[in-house]
Design a protein around this motif. Structure first.
Motif, PDB file in Angstrom:
ATOM      1  N   ASP A  50      82.342  86.903 -16.497  1.00 32.26           N
ATOM      2  CA  ASP A  50      82.747  86.247 -17.643  1.00 32.26           C
ATOM      3  C   ASP A  50      83.784  85.248 -17.527  1.00 32.26           C
ATOM      4  N   TRP A  51      84.541  85.531 -16.255  1.00 32.07           N
ATOM      5  CA  TRP A  51      85.644  84.432 -16.072  1.00 32.07           C
ATOM      6  C   TRP A  51      85.561  83.835 -14.874  1.00 32.07           C
ATOM      7  N   THR A  52      84.399  83.856 -14.309  1.00 34.54           N
ATOM      8  CA  THR A  52      84.180  82.886 -13.045  1.00 34.54           C
ATOM      9  C   THR A  52      83.349  81.737 -13.538  1.00 34.54           C
ATOM     10  N   GLU A  53      82.896  80.938 -12.631  1.00 32.35           N
ATOM     11  CA  GLU A  53      82.316  79.712 -12.995  1.00 32.35           C
ATOM     12  C   GLU A  53      81.119  79.629 -13.607  1.00 32.35           C
ATOM     13  N   GLY A  54      81.096  79.069 -14.809  1.00 27.44           N
ATOM     14  CA  GLY A  54      79.820  79.196 -15.720  1.00 27.44           C
ATOM     15  C   GLY A  54      80.071  80.539 -16.710  1.00 27.44           C
ATOM     16  N   GLY A  55      81.103  81.119 -16.584  1.00 33.57           N
ATOM     17  CA  GLY A  55      81.239  82.279 -17.591  1.00 33.57           C
ATOM     18  C   GLY A  55      81.904  81.974 -19.010  1.00 33.57           C
ATOM     19  N   LEU A  56      82.014  82.872 -19.859  1.00 36.49           N
ATOM     20  CA  LEU A  56      82.383  82.644 -21.116  1.00 36.49           C
ATOM     21  C   LEU A  56      84.025  82.030 -21.060  1.00 36.49           C
ATOM     22  N   ASN A  57      84.741  82.737 -20.069  1.00 32.49           N
ATOM     23  CA  ASN A  57      86.194  82.253 -19.819  1.00 32.49           C
ATOM     24  C   ASN A  57      86.134  81.386 -18.661  1.00 32.49           C
ATOM     25  N   ASP A  58      85.287  80.516 -18.310  1.00 37.51           N
ATOM     26  CA  ASP A  58      85.517  79.461 -17.284  1.00 37.51           C
ATOM     27  C   ASP A  58      86.552  78.682 -17.471  1.00 37.51           C
ATOM     28  N   TRP A  59      87.686  78.800 -16.674  1.00 44.03           N
ATOM     29  CA  TRP A  59      88.925  78.077 -16.873  1.00 44.03           C
ATOM     30  C   TRP A  59      88.780  76.579 -16.669  1.00 44.03           C
ATOM     31  N   ARG A  60      87.679  76.051 -16.097  1.00 40.16           N
ATOM     32  CA  ARG A  60      87.628  74.618 -16.310  1.00 40.16           C
ATOM     33  C   ARG A  60      87.458  74.226 -17.343  1.00 40.16           C
ATOM     34  N   ILE A  61      86.990  74.896 -18.229  1.00 38.92           N
ATOM     35  CA  ILE A  61      86.955  74.585 -19.632  1.00 38.92           C
ATOM     36  C   ILE A  61      87.722  74.990 -20.535  1.00 38.92           C
ATOM     37  N   GLY A  62      88.175  76.215 -20.452  1.00 33.08           N
ATOM     38  CA  GLY A  62      89.410  76.952 -21.170  1.00 33.08           C
ATOM     39  C   GLY A  62      90.677  76.083 -21.123  1.00 33.08           C
ATOM     40  N   ARG A  63      91.021  75.489 -19.922  1.00 34.55           N
ATOM     41  CA  ARG A  63      92.147  74.908 -19.620  1.00 34.55           C
ATOM     42  C   ARG A  63      92.633  73.843 -20.519  1.00 34.55           C
ATOM     43  N   ASP A  64      91.448  73.127 -21.231  1.00 37.04           N
ATOM     44  CA  ASP A  64      91.483  72.132 -21.879  1.00 37.04           C
ATOM     45  C   ASP A  64      92.294  72.314 -23.199  1.00 37.04           C
ATOM     46  N   VAL A  65      92.324  73.669 -23.649  1.00 35.29           N
ATOM     47  CA  VAL A  65      93.105  74.241 -24.892  1.00 35.29           C
ATOM     48  C   VAL A  65      94.458  73.775 -24.672  1.00 35.29           C
ATOM     49  N   HIS A  66      94.921  73.848 -23.302  1.00 39.34           N
ATOM     50  CA  HIS A  66      96.428  73.614 -23.153  1.00 39.34           C
ATOM     51  C   HIS A  66      96.623  72.333 -22.838  1.00 39.34           C
ATOM     52  N   ALA A  67      95.957  71.318 -23.073  1.00 38.05           N
ATOM     53  CA  ALA A  67      96.069  69.456 -22.489  1.00 38.05           C
ATOM     54  C   ALA A  67      97.343  69.220 -23.091  1.00 38.05           C
ATOM     55  N   ARG A  68      97.946  69.692 -24.144  1.00 42.30           N
ATOM     56  CA  ARG A  68      99.106  69.237 -24.689  1.00 42.30           C
ATOM     57  C   ARG A  68     100.368  70.082 -24.277  1.00 42.30           C
ATOM     58  N   SER A  69     100.140  71.025 -23.461  1.00 37.91           N
ATOM     59  CA  SER A  69     101.376  72.124 -23.023  1.00 37.91           C
ATOM     60  C   SER A  69     102.090  71.267 -21.947  1.00 37.91           C
ATOM     61  N   HIS A  70     103.447  71.726 -21.680  1.00 43.54           N
ATOM     62  CA  HIS A  70     104.214  71.304 -20.713  1.00 43.54           C
ATOM     63  C   HIS A  70     103.519  71.191 -19.464  1.00 43.54           C
ATOM     64  N   PRO A  71     103.613  70.205 -18.459  1.00 44.85           N
ATOM     65  CA  PRO A  71     103.285  70.404 -17.020  1.00 44.85           C
ATOM     66  C   PRO A  71     103.498  71.577 -16.446  1.00 44.85           C
ATOM     67  N   LEU A  72     104.630  72.088 -16.659  1.00 53.61           N
ATOM     68  CA  LEU A  72     104.971  73.344 -15.644  1.00 53.61           C
ATOM     69  C   LEU A  72     104.126  74.276 -16.441  1.00 53.61           C
ATOM     70  N   THR A  73     103.925  74.667 -17.629  1.00 55.88           N
ATOM     71  CA  THR A  73     102.931  75.623 -18.273  1.00 55.88           C
ATOM     72  C   THR A  73     101.851  75.495 -17.757  1.00 55.88           C
ATOM     73  N   ARG A  74     101.159  74.216 -17.683  1.00 60.40           N
ATOM     74  CA  ARG A  74      99.703  74.137 -17.070  1.00 60.40           C
ATOM     75  C   ARG A  74      99.702  74.498 -15.649  1.00 60.40           C
ATOM     76  N   ARG A  75     100.761  74.139 -14.985  1.00 61.11           N
ATOM     77  CA  ARG A  75     100.892  74.610 -13.457  1.00 61.11           C
ATOM     78  C   ARG A  75     100.789  76.028 -13.301  1.00 61.11           C
TER      79      ARG A  75
END
Length: 643
Positions: A48-73
């Motif tokens: 579920d949280w590896t590539e192609g899963g429901l929680n694929d971070w490559r997609i999920g990280r878009d939710v935090h596009a407006r967050s502070h750079p330190l938060t994103r890192r």
């Protein structure tokens, strides 16, 4: 020897005495069961949280596009597959360790680690986390800090914090449910049990077979949640039945709804409730520090006062008008505020913008700004009765015809005689514009339908019909929450942030104003009643038309595209201009609120307006007429000077 009734009374009523150390131990172990179960579940479902899963971070990280750079890192580091795996393994080990006997300070460090790591992993597992994870974070952080605290007074403060959070979780959940009709009539339990996600077929059949006991059970759940703080009444006299009922409730949820982690997570707060609800005269809680309660009451009173002041400021802001705004009082006694840019000695049509349900004139900000900046079009925006500064004075049961009459009266009073109008209506505003056509007669040059409603949509669109059933409850909940002072907790929704900067404050003030939502309820009741009763085909409209659809609206519901086509077809006839368009990437709201999409809509409206101006039929003469050619009666409206 005590009698049997006295034994039963002693067993069923009264407090649940538990010492400070025992309450901490019970809470941390129950919470450890939650985190151990969650960790094992996540590790067993790594797909579920590896590539192609429901929680694929490559997609999920878009939710935090407006967050502070330190938060994103930080989130990128946590969400690395190896880091996530290592954290879950560590959480499983720490949870297992907390299930062992002991009372040392390292348990405090383990609890704090579990609480903080759970909060850090929350964005990583955006889909799949639930209330049990949030409760576990709260309990583990508080118990961890209590274990590490240097004094019993700090421990008691942290334990009171968890106990008060427990009371609020039930209290707010119950009173919010009260706003929904399914819980009021007792049908909610059956409705939940028939769902695919949380349902249980066997229990659902029982609720259908025995509706009266099912209704009593639903009302019992509601009473438990709304009255949970009674556990503290009369020295904890009701603590045993209240806490026992809550444990039974969560156990049933775990079995019937598959919410196993809810049992251990929510029940982990109950030892704190038992400890704090026991009278201080009891030896097990002697010396308990209850100053947290007084501090919470003082803070609560301050918060209520601040929320009331903020609501008052927002109400004044919502009722405030733009400089130069004017008033019109309609035949129904409603007082409408409007803004108009009008060039004298011009005969081109005036564009009148008509808002949708629970929407403000500021929603058209991008469109009106484009028309003002790139053309000399005359435009008019207004707030319907009950919205913003406009007042509702209706004494009869409200119908959509009243809103149509108000629109016609506004045009008669604000637009010079002889000038035509183009109505641009979004959502319900499109339907109101269509209905106003007959009364406007020759004054109507055209209608722009912006992802418009159709009077048959609740009958023909299953999606629209299902949404309609939930809309009333949502509106009621919003009004109730705002009246209760919870508007102070509102954050600006994304659509407000997407508006031009000078419109945001005013739009948000109206969004946080219960009057607007009350007006929305009034309009929605009339809309649903009239839409469900609609029969036949759309009558022809003798005016030009531009029908603009949002791509995501018609993609999600193809029936909507057919109904938009019918709107266009109702305008077709000799000499009439009828255009249709679909705005790519737009949904029902962003077609107005996103700059790129709304300016595209503005460009199309401007082109349509110019086409109408060029092809104006100069052969028509005389005053305003109805579609049947009968002279329109003058509206009982008067225009008042702005005060």
């Amino acid at each position: 020897m005590p009698s049997l009734p006295r034994k039963l009374k002693s067993a069923l009523l009264g407090p649940l005495p538990v010492s400070r150390d025992r309450a901490l131990g019970m809470s941390e172990r129950l919470s450890a069961v939650t985190s151990l179960t969650a960790g094992l579940e996540y590790l067993s479902r790594r797909r579920d949280w590896t590539e192609g899963g429901l929680n694929d971070w490559r997609i999920g990280r878009d939710v935090h596009a407006r967050s502070h750079p330190l938060t994103r890192r930080f989130l990128d580091a946590i969400s690395d597959e190896r880091t996530t795996t290592a954290l879950h393994l560590a959480r499983v080990a720490a949870s297992a360790g907390l299930l062992m006997p002991g009372n040392s300070r390292w348990r405090g460090a383990a609890n704090v680690f579990l609480g903080l790591s759970n909060a850090a992993l929350y964005p990583r597992h955006r889909y799949g986390t639930d209330g049990s994870d949030q409760v576990a974070t709260l309990v583990q952080t508080a118990t961890g800090l209590a274990r590490l605290a240097p004094s019993p007074q700090v421990q008691d403060t942290l334990m009171w914090y968890v106990a008060m959070q427990s009371n609020l979780s039930y209290l707010i959940s119950g009173w919010v449910k009260l706003l929904g009709k399914p819980w009021q009539d007792g049908s909610a339990l059956s409705g939940v049990m028939r769902t695919r996600t949380y349902g249980h077929e066997g229990f659902w059949k029982l609720t259908r077979r025995y509706p009266v006991p099912a209704r009593y059970l639903a009302h019992g759940v509601l009473a438990l949640e709304c009255l949970f703080p009674l556990a503290y009444a009369r020295g904890g006299a009701l603590a045993r039945p209240v806490i026992g009922s809550a444990v039974a409730f969560h156990t049933a949820n775990g079995f019937l709804m598959g919410l196993g982690r809810f049992v251990s997570s929510f029940v982990s707060m109950h030892p704190m409730v038992a400890y704090t609800s026991t009278p201080r005269t009891h030896p097990l809680v002697a010396g308990r520090d209850d100053r947290a309660v007084k501090a919470a009451l003082i803070a609560g009173a301050g918060a209520v006062a601040a929320a009331g002041a903020l609501a008052g400021v927002r109400r004044m802001r919502a009722a405030d008008r733009w400089p130069g705004s004017q008033w019109v009082t309609t035949r129904h006694g409603n007082r409408l505020s409007y803004d108009i840019r009008l060039t004298r000695h011009r005969d081109t049509p005036v564009i009148v913008f008509v808002t949708g349900l629970t929407a403000t004139p500021e929603h058209f900000g991008w469109i009106t700004d484009k028309l003002i900046e790139e053309s000399s079009c005359d435009i008019l925006t207004y707030s319907r009765a009950g919205y913003g500064p406009s007042g509702y004075r209706g004494e009869r049961p409200f119908t959509l015809q009243e809103a149509v009459d108000d629109l016609v009266d506004l045009i008669a009073a604000a637009v010079p005689e002889g000038r035509r109008v183009v109505l641009a209506g979004h959502s319900l505003g499109g339907e109101l514009s269509r209905r106003a056509a007959a009364a406007l007669g020759d004054r109507l040059g055209g209608i722009v339908y912006l992802d418009s409603s159709h009077p048959a949509e609740l009958q023909r669109s299953q999606q629209q019909s299902e949404t309609a059933q939930k809309l009333q409850a949502g509106l009621n909940m919003f009004v109730g929450s705002l009246r209760a002072g919870l508007g102070a907790l509102l954050t600006r929704p994304e659509w407000v942030e997407n508006l031009p900067a000078n419109y945001r404050d005013r739009a948000f003030a109206q969004y946080a104003d219960p009057r607007m939502w009350k007006a929305g309820i009034r309009e929605w009741k009339a809309t649903e009643r009239e839409f469900r009763a609609f029969e036949g085909d759309l009558p022809p409209v003798d005016a030009h038309a531009l029908v603009i659809s949002a791509q995501r609206t018609v993609d999600r519901d193809p029936e909507q595209l057919l109904m938009h086509k019918e709107l266009a077809d109702s305008h077709r006839g000799p000499g009439r201009i009828v255009h249709t368009a679909v705005i790519e990437g737009a949904d029902h709201d962003t077609i107005l609120t996103k700059a790129r999409l709304a300016t595209e809509v503005g460009r199309r409206i401007l082109d349509f307006h110019q086409q109408i101006t060029r092809t104006h039929d100069t052969g028509r003469s005389g005053g305003p007429r109805t579609a049947a050619g009968v002279p329109a009666q003058p509206p009982a409206a008067r225009q008042e000077e702005a005060r």
